[in-house]
Design a protein around this motif. Structure first.
Motif, PDB file in Angstrom:
ATOM      1  N   LEU A   1       0.831  -1.211   0.000  1.00 17.82           N
ATOM      2  CA  LEU A   1       0.000   0.000   0.000  1.00 17.82           C
ATOM      3  C   LEU A   1       0.866   1.263   0.000  1.00 17.82           C
ATOM      4  O   LEU A   1       0.549   2.242  -0.669  1.00 17.82           O
ATOM      5  CB  LEU A   1      -0.980  -0.016   1.176  1.00 17.82           C
ATOM      6  N   GLY A   2       1.983   1.211   0.721  1.00 21.90           N
ATOM      7  CA  GLY A   2       2.910   2.352   0.734  1.00 21.90           C
ATOM      8  C   GLY A   2       3.499   2.569  -0.658  1.00 21.90           C
ATOM      9  O   GLY A   2       3.591   3.701  -1.148  1.00 21.90           O
ATOM     10  N   ASP A   3       3.881   1.467  -1.314  1.00 24.68           N
ATOM     11  CA  ASP A   3       4.425   1.563  -2.677  1.00 24.68           C
ATOM     12  C   ASP A   3       3.377   2.143  -3.616  1.00 24.68           C
ATOM     13  O   ASP A   3       3.701   2.959  -4.486  1.00 24.68           O
ATOM     14  CB  ASP A   3       4.819   0.168  -3.196  1.00 24.68           C
ATOM     15  N   LEU A   4       2.131   1.724  -3.434  1.00 24.85           N
ATOM     16  CA  LEU A   4       1.080   2.193  -4.338  1.00 24.85           C
ATOM     17  C   LEU A   4       0.913   3.708  -4.203  1.00 24.85           C
ATOM     18  O   LEU A   4       0.845   4.418  -5.218  1.00 24.85           O
ATOM     19  CB  LEU A   4      -0.239   1.461  -4.033  1.00 24.85           C
ATOM     20  N   GLU A   5       0.872   4.197  -2.964  1.00 26.64           N
ATOM     21  CA  GLU A   5       0.702   5.649  -2.774  1.00 26.64           C
ATOM     22  C   GLU A   5       1.845   6.420  -3.426  1.00 26.64           C
ATOM     23  O   GLU A   5       1.626   7.396  -4.146  1.00 26.64           O
ATOM     24  CB  GLU A   5       0.587   5.973  -1.286  1.00 26.64           C
ATOM     25  N   ALA A   6       3.071   5.942  -3.176  1.00 26.26           N
ATOM     26  CA  ALA A   6       4.234   6.625  -3.767  1.00 26.26           C
ATOM     27  C   ALA A   6       4.217   6.486  -5.291  1.00 26.26           C
ATOM     28  O   ALA A   6       4.544   7.439  -6.019  1.00 26.26           O
ATOM     29  CB  ALA A   6       5.522   6.031  -3.198  1.00 26.26           C
ATOM     30  N   GLY A   7       3.835   5.317  -5.780  1.00 29.27           N
ATOM     31  CA  GLY A   7       3.827   5.051  -7.224  1.00 29.27           C
ATOM     32  C   GLY A   7       2.828   5.928  -7.958  1.00 29.27           C
ATOM     33  O   GLY A   7       3.111   6.414  -9.059  1.00 29.27           O
ATOM     34  N   LEU A   8       1.664   6.158  -7.357  1.00 28.37           N
ATOM     35  CA  LEU A   8       0.639   6.990  -8.017  1.00 28.37           C
ATOM     36  C   LEU A   8       1.141   8.429  -8.164  1.00 28.37           C
ATOM     37  O   LEU A   8       1.003   9.039  -9.223  1.00 28.37           O
ATOM     38  CB  LEU A   8      -0.666   6.963  -7.213  1.00 28.37           C
ATOM     39  N   GLU A   9       1.741   8.944  -7.085  1.00 29.13           N
ATOM     40  CA  GLU A   9       2.269  10.321  -7.138  1.00 29.13           C
ATOM     41  C   GLU A   9       3.366  10.416  -8.194  1.00 29.13           C
ATOM     42  O   GLU A   9       3.403  11.368  -8.983  1.00 29.13           O
ATOM     43  CB  GLU A   9       2.862  10.734  -5.776  1.00 29.13           C
ATOM     44  N   ALA A  10       4.273   9.415  -8.190  1.00 32.80           N
ATOM     45  CA  ALA A  10       5.402   9.440  -9.127  1.00 32.80           C
ATOM     46  C   ALA A  10       4.901   9.322 -10.567  1.00 32.80           C
ATOM     47  O   ALA A  10       5.440   9.965 -11.476  1.00 32.80           O
ATOM     48  CB  ALA A  10       6.370   8.302  -8.811  1.00 32.80           C
ATOM     49  N   ALA A  11       3.873   8.514 -10.765  1.00 26.36           N
ATOM     50  CA  ALA A  11       3.336   8.321 -12.122  1.00 26.36           C
ATOM     51  C   ALA A  11       2.790   9.644 -12.650  1.00 26.36           C
ATOM     52  O   ALA A  11       3.023  10.013 -13.797  1.00 26.36           O
ATOM     53  CB  ALA A  11       2.242   7.255 -12.109  1.00 26.36           C
ATOM     54  N   LEU A  12       2.119  10.356 -11.780  1.00 23.83           N
ATOM     55  CA  LEU A  12       1.537  11.637 -12.202  1.00 23.83           C
ATOM     56  C   LEU A  12       2.634  12.628 -12.606  1.00 23.83           C
ATOM     57  O   LEU A  12       2.505  13.348 -13.603  1.00 23.83           O
ATOM     58  CB  LEU A  12       0.694  12.199 -11.056  1.00 23.83           C
ATOM     59  N   ASP A  13       3.726  12.644 -11.832  1.00 27.79           N
ATOM     60  CA  ASP A  13       4.849  13.537 -12.172  1.00 27.79           C
ATOM     61  C   ASP A  13       5.503  13.128 -13.487  1.00 27.79           C
ATOM     62  O   ASP A  13       5.983  13.972 -14.235  1.00 27.79           O
ATOM     63  CB  ASP A  13       5.922  13.500 -11.075  1.00 27.79           C
ATOM     64  N   ALA A  14       5.544  11.811 -13.738  1.00 33.49           N
ATOM     65  CA  ALA A  14       6.213  11.330 -14.956  1.00 33.49           C
ATOM     66  C   ALA A  14       5.437  11.706 -16.212  1.00 33.49           C
ATOM     67  O   ALA A  14       6.022  11.936 -17.267  1.00 33.49           O
ATOM     68  CB  ALA A  14       6.362   9.806 -14.887  1.00 33.49           C
ATOM     69  N   LEU A  15       4.115  11.792 -16.083  1.00 35.72           N
ATOM     70  CA  LEU A  15       3.271  11.994 -17.270  1.00 35.72           C
ATOM     71  C   LEU A  15       3.367  13.401 -17.833  1.00 35.72           C
ATOM     72  O   LEU A  15       3.488  14.376 -17.091  1.00 35.72           O
ATOM     73  CB  LEU A  15       1.806  11.728 -16.909  1.00 35.72           C
ATOM     74  N   GLU A  16       3.249  13.508 -19.154  1.00 38.90           N
ATOM     75  CA  GLU A  16       3.090  14.824 -19.755  1.00 38.90           C
ATOM     76  C   GLU A  16       1.592  15.155 -19.742  1.00 38.90           C
ATOM     77  O   GLU A  16       0.757  14.275 -19.522  1.00 38.90           O
ATOM     78  CB  GLU A  16       3.627  14.828 -21.192  1.00 38.90           C
ATOM     79  N   VAL A  17       1.244  16.404 -19.971  1.00 40.69           N
ATOM     80  CA  VAL A  17      -0.163  16.790 -20.027  1.00 40.69           C
ATOM     81  C   VAL A  17      -0.834  16.006 -21.160  1.00 40.69           C
ATOM     82  O   VAL A  17      -0.276  15.887 -22.252  1.00 40.69           O
ATOM     83  CB  VAL A  17      -0.297  18.318 -20.233  1.00 40.69           C
ATOM     84  N   GLY A  18      -1.991  15.426 -20.861  1.00 38.91           N
ATOM     85  CA  GLY A  18      -2.682  14.593 -21.850  1.00 38.91           C
ATOM     86  C   GLY A  18      -2.341  13.117 -21.703  1.00 38.91           C
ATOM     87  O   GLY A  18      -2.999  12.262 -22.285  1.00 38.91           O
ATOM     88  N   GLY A  19      -1.292  12.797 -20.891  1.00 39.00           N
ATOM     89  CA  GLY A  19      -0.885  11.402 -20.685  1.00 39.00           C
ATOM     90  C   GLY A  19      -1.895  10.652 -19.823  1.00 39.00           C
ATOM     91  O   GLY A  19      -2.659  11.251 -19.072  1.00 39.00           O
ATOM     92  N   ARG A  20      -1.874   9.331 -19.952  1.00 37.78           N
ATOM     93  CA  ARG A  20      -2.868   8.494 -19.258  1.00 37.78           C
ATOM     94  C   ARG A  20      -2.254   7.658 -18.130  1.00 37.78           C
ATOM     95  O   ARG A  20      -1.147   7.134 -18.282  1.00 37.78           O
ATOM     96  CB  ARG A  20      -3.488   7.503 -20.249  1.00 37.78           C
ATOM     97  N   LEU A  21      -3.029   7.533 -17.070  1.00 36.69           N
ATOM     98  CA  LEU A  21      -2.666   6.635 -15.967  1.00 36.69           C
ATOM     99  C   LEU A  21      -3.734   5.552 -15.890  1.00 36.69           C
ATOM    100  O   LEU A  21      -4.924   5.862 -15.754  1.00 36.69           O
ATOM    101  CB  LEU A  21      -2.617   7.425 -14.652  1.00 36.69           C
ATOM    102  N   VAL A  22      -3.310   4.285 -15.993  1.00 38.75           N
ATOM    103  CA  VAL A  22      -4.248   3.156 -15.966  1.00 38.75           C
ATOM    104  C   VAL A  22      -3.837   2.232 -14.828  1.00 38.75           C
ATOM    105  O   VAL A  22      -2.695   1.766 -14.788  1.00 38.75           O
ATOM    106  CB  VAL A  22      -4.202   2.393 -17.317  1.00 38.75           C
ATOM    107  N   VAL A  23      -4.753   1.997 -13.885  1.00 34.18           N
ATOM    108  CA  VAL A  23      -4.404   1.171 -12.725  1.00 34.18           C
ATOM    109  C   VAL A  23      -5.427   0.047 -12.551  1.00 34.18           C
ATOM    110  O   VAL A  23      -6.632   0.290 -12.518  1.00 34.18           O
ATOM    111  CB  VAL A  23      -4.360   2.007 -11.425  1.00 34.18           C
ATOM    112  N   ILE A  24      -4.906  -1.177 -12.441  1.00 33.74           N
ATOM    113  CA  ILE A  24      -5.774  -2.338 -12.181  1.00 33.74           C
ATOM    114  C   ILE A  24      -5.495  -2.818 -10.758  1.00 33.74           C
ATOM    115  O   ILE A  24      -4.348  -3.121 -10.417  1.00 33.74           O
ATOM    116  CB  ILE A  24      -5.476  -3.484 -13.181  1.00 33.74           C
ATOM    117  N   SER A  25      -6.545  -2.859  -9.926  1.00 38.44           N
ATOM    118  CA  SER A  25      -6.399  -3.312  -8.531  1.00 38.44           C
ATOM    119  C   SER A  25      -7.088  -4.656  -8.352  1.00 38.44           C
ATOM    120  O   SER A  25      -8.014  -4.982  -9.088  1.00 38.44           O
ATOM    121  CB  SER A  25      -7.098  -2.371  -7.556  1.00 38.44           C
TER     122      SER A  25
END
Ligand SMILES: C[S@@+](CC[C@H](N)C(=O)[O-])C[C@H]1O[C@@H](n2cnc3c(N)ncnc32)[C@H](O)[C@@H]1O
Length: 315
Positions: free
Chosen positions: A220-244
Motif C-alpha cells: 500500500l505504501g508503494d502504491l501511494e508513492a507510485g501513483l504520485e510518481a506516475a503523475l509527475d512522470a506523465l506529460e499533459v494529456g498522458g494516461r494513468l491506468v491502474v488495475i487493482s
C-alpha cells in the motif's frame, strides 16, 4: 535464474488496459508491473520504431523475462526497481513529464502465487518468504519471528481485514515461543485452528496470509508513492491506468483520482487561505471503473476481483 519456471500468468484486462492508454506510435510508456510482459508485449505491438517502453518489476523471474524481451526489442528497457521509485528512475532517464502513459497492474502474479518455493501459498507448502524481491527487506518468516503480537494482529486486521486478527496473532506468538515458523503450511495450520469462523469456500488462513503479503511487500505504501510518481512522470494529456485486485488497493486509487480530479483544495478546511491553483483539477477521470467481461471471468477466475481505473493528466 531461469526465465520459464513452468508457471504461467494470464494477463487480466489485456486489451482494455492497453486501449485505455490510447497509445501513440512514437510515445514513451511505463509498465510499472511487468510480470510476464502480457501488457508490455501488446503495448510494444502498437508502438512504431521511435516508441519506447520502460518496464519495472521487483521480482527476479519477471526481470529475467523482461531482459529476454529487451534483448529482442531495442525499444524496451526493464529495471528491477519498485514502481514507488519511479521518480528517481525517470529522472535518471531524463523522462520527467515526458511520458504518455503509465500502467500499473497491481499485486502478485500467478507464478508468484502458484510456485510454492516463493512462499506465498497457504495451499502448497513452501518456505515462508512472500517477498516479490527475495533479495531485499524482511521475509514473512522473519516478521512472524520478531514482531510484537499487536503488530502481527494489526497486519492481519488492517491488511487482511481478518475479524479474528487478535486471536490468530496470539496463537502465532504462543507457537513461535516453542518453535519458529519456517514453512507456509505450518503457519496456515496454526491460523486455521485459531480461526473460529471458517467461511464457505475460503481457506481460513486466506485473510491473514493476504495481510502478511501486503505488509512484507509494503504494497500500500508503494502504491501511494507510485501513483504520485506516475503523475509527475506523465506529460499533459498522458494516461494513468491502474488495475487493482482488492478493496484496500482500489480505495487508494479511487481516493487519489478523486482528490486530484476535484482540485486539492476540496479536502482542506473551508476557512484556510489557498492559492487559486489548488482549485484546478490536475487530472480528469475517464469513464467508470471497468471489470473483466463474462468471457474473461470464465477463462480466468483470477480476473474476478480486478477493477481498472483510468485518468488523464490535465496540468
Ligand atoms: C499482476 S502482475 C502483472 C502482470 C503483467 N501485467 C503481465 O501481463 O504479465 C504484478 C507484477 O507486479 C510486480 N509488482 C508488484 N508490486 C510492485 C512494485 N511496487 N514495484 C514493481 N513491481 C511490482 C509483481 O512482482 C508482479 O510481477
Amino acid at each position: 535464474m531461469t526465465i520459464d519456471s513452468g508457471f504461467n500468468h494470464i494477463t487480466v484486462l489485456l486489451d482494455e488496459a492497453v486501449e485505455a492508454l490510447d497509445v501513440r506510435v512514437d510515445g514513451c510508456y511505463l509498465d510499472g508491473t511487468f510480470g510476464r510482459g502480457g501488457h508490455s508485449r501488446l503495448l510494444l505491438s502498437k508502438l512504431g520504431p521511435d516508441g519506447r517502453l520502460l518496464g519495472f518489476d521487483k521480482d527476479p523471474q519477471a526481470i529475467a523475462t523482461g531482459q529476454a524481451l529487451a534483448a529482442e526489442d531495442g525499444r524496451f528497457v526493464i529495471v528491477q526497481r519498485s514502481f514507488a521509485e519511479m521518480a528517481a528512475v525517470i529522472a535518471e532517464q531524463g523522462l520527467a513529464g515526458k511520458v504518455q502513459g503509465v500502467l500499473m497492474d497491481l499485486g502478485v502474479s500467478s507464478p508468484q502465487l502458484d510456485d510454492p518455493e516463493r512462499g506465498f501459498s497457504f495451499m502448497n507448502d513452501g518456505p515462508l518468504d512472500m517477498r516479490m524481491d527475495p533479495t531485499r527487506g524482511v521475509s514473512a518468516a522473519e516478521f512472524i519471528a520478531q514482531a510484537p503480537e499487536e503488530e502481527i494482529a494489526r497486519v492481519f486486521k488492517e491488511y487482511g481485514e481478518e475479524r479474528f486478527a487478535r486471536r490468530m496473532a496470539r496463537a502465532v506468538v504462543l507457537r513461535r515461543e516453542a518453535e519458529p515458523f519456517l514453512r507456509t503450511g505450518d503457519l496456515a495450520e496454526v491460523l486455521k485452528v485459531a480461526n473460529p469462523a471458517w467461511e464457505k469456500g475460503k481457506n481460513p488462513a486466506t485473510r491473514a496470509f493476504q495481510g502478511l503479503r501486503i505488509h512484507v511487500n509494503n504494497e500500500l505504501g508503494d502504491l501511494e508513492a507510485g501513483l504520485e510518481a506516475a503523475l509527475d512522470a506523465l506529460e499533459v494529456g498522458g494516461r494513468l491506468v491502474v488495475i487493482s485486485f482488492h478493496s484496500l488497493e482500489d480505495r487508494i486509487v479511487k481516493l487519489f483520482m478523486r482528490r486530484l480530479s476535484k482540485g486539492e483544495a476540496d479536502n482542506l478546511p473551508r476557512n484556510l487561505p489557498v492559492r487559486f491553483e489548488a482549485f484546478v483539477p490536475k487530472i480528469k477521470v475517464h469513464g467508470k471503473p471497468q471489470f473483466a467481461s463474462e468471457a474473461e471471468l470464465k477463462a480466468n477466475p483470477r480476473s474476478r476481483s480486478a477493477v481498472m481505473r483510468v485518468a488523464e493528466k490535465l496540468r
